[in-house]
Scaffold this active site. Sequence first.
Site, short mmCIF file in Angstrom:
data_model
loop_
_atom_site.label_atom_id
_atom_site.label_comp_id
_atom_site.label_asym_id
_atom_site.label_seq_id
_atom_site.Cartn_x
_atom_site.Cartn_y
_atom_site.Cartn_z
N ASP A 118 0.75 -1.17 -0.11
CA ASP A 118 0.05 0.34 0.14
C ASP A 118 0.88 0.84 -0.28
O ASP A 118 2.73 1.06 0.59
CB ASP A 118 -0.89 -0.20 1.16
CG ASP A 118 -0.18 0.21 2.35
OD1 ASP A 118 0.48 -0.48 3.14
OD2 ASP A 118 -1.21 0.74 3.44
N GLU A 173 -0.13 -1.04 5.28
CA GLU A 173 0.92 -0.06 6.78
C GLU A 173 0.78 1.33 7.07
O GLU A 173 0.87 2.25 7.37
CB GLU A 173 2.57 0.12 6.16
CG GLU A 173 3.21 -0.38 6.93
CD GLU A 173 4.63 1.16 6.82
OE1 GLU A 173 4.95 2.21 7.93
OE2 GLU A 173 3.87 1.77 6.09
#
Length: 469
Positions: free
Chosen positions: A109, A175
């Site tokens: 991500d 994250e």
Amino acid sequence: MLKITRMTSELSRQNAVREAAASGIPSALADLGGLVRIPSVAFPGFDAAPVQRSAEAVADLVRGLDLFESVEIKRSAIPGTDEIGQPAVLATRAARNGRPTILLYAHHDVQPVGDESLWESAPFEPTVRGGRMYGRGAADDKAGVMAHVAALRALKEAVGSDFDLGVVLFFEGEEEAGSRSFAQFLADNAEALRADVIVVADSGNWDARTPALTVSLRGNTRFTMTVRTLDHASHSGMFGGAVPDAMLATVKLLSTLWDEDGAVAVDGLHERDADTPEYSEETLRDEAGLPAGVSPIGRGTILSRIWNKPSITVTGIDAPSVANASNTLSPEVTVVISARVAPGQEARDAYAAVEAHLRAHAPFGAQLSFRDQDYGNPFLVDTSGWAVEAARDALHEGYGVEAVDMGVGGSIPFIADLVEQFPAAQILVTGVEDPHARAHSPNESLHLDTFRNAVLSEALLLERLDARE
């Protein structure tokens, strides 16, 4: 003679790894470009479909290695909510013949783009110029994903697929959004994730030529505070000068968080006493984009301020915009505050100190409310293990320069979860970023030579661990 033969065999394997790593870089960069094109922002309010698409693309790359017994896209619940976390890729390969198992972590991500007008090229269109690949996630952390994949490709090409090293891949999908399901994911998949060595490829290097192991990280506590002074908005001409508006109270309150030097002025926030390498103000200005005429803040060596002392930053504010400004006393203002926590202090204790300070210094009896608290503890690496020495040697060979141990002012809060879940594992924090990567900022980029060296270093480390008896 047996010893000479063994040394010759080891050198032959390592040379084969070098050749395979070098020849695999073009395809690794092409695959990285494909990942960068997927806008996998996991923040609330963004379309979740690209994050799923990113996980599927990563899983396809892992399956293409043809090395793992299992490759899955998995999610875990977010504790305390009815929500499910973002998709992670988990792949496992069991160790054989007494070899260790290594867990390779990165995240797929990315941060939001921010103001797209500040980008010199489209943020989700990978663009190479000046020896760098530009694009959101090109460095943080899709390059980490591809460094792991490319290193495994090189190992397989050099020694074949029938090696004995155990390997686990864990590519997280949230994250940047706080890893809210991370601890639950570890608990749900504890046996699959168990390893002797964990490599977290989400940090940086000393510079574009010099590799580093990150041995300390500051923690972080982030929260939202609302300051209220009025029951409703009032006319600034009618009541200004007698009635405190929320902006006045907020500005005065926030200013108490720092002293005249810009150092944090909150009782109860700790500092770590540790030596730091030389690092000049000139280097700071170059790497941080600090222009002439603007002074650095804080006291002590520059790196002690970044690595070993707390910092407080106001990262967001909700107040009337310039476009909507009117002659009005604002009843309330909301801010987001991010405090970095020095190694050695618990994040919850640091938050308690900051909240107590703000309540004690609220001007004019302003009413304060707090919500959305997040906590991530600092991290200090135990550098005495055999894996640290193996990593240093591999970095030295991969970059051609001795690796340095360094601290980082940023935070990787989930590492504390790894330590709690797997206390016996040796944790190595590495990365592919250099100081000019501009992670989280417009024009994020990956230095291509650093990527090449990082892939080679990790491939050499994998070969060494596979040969470890």
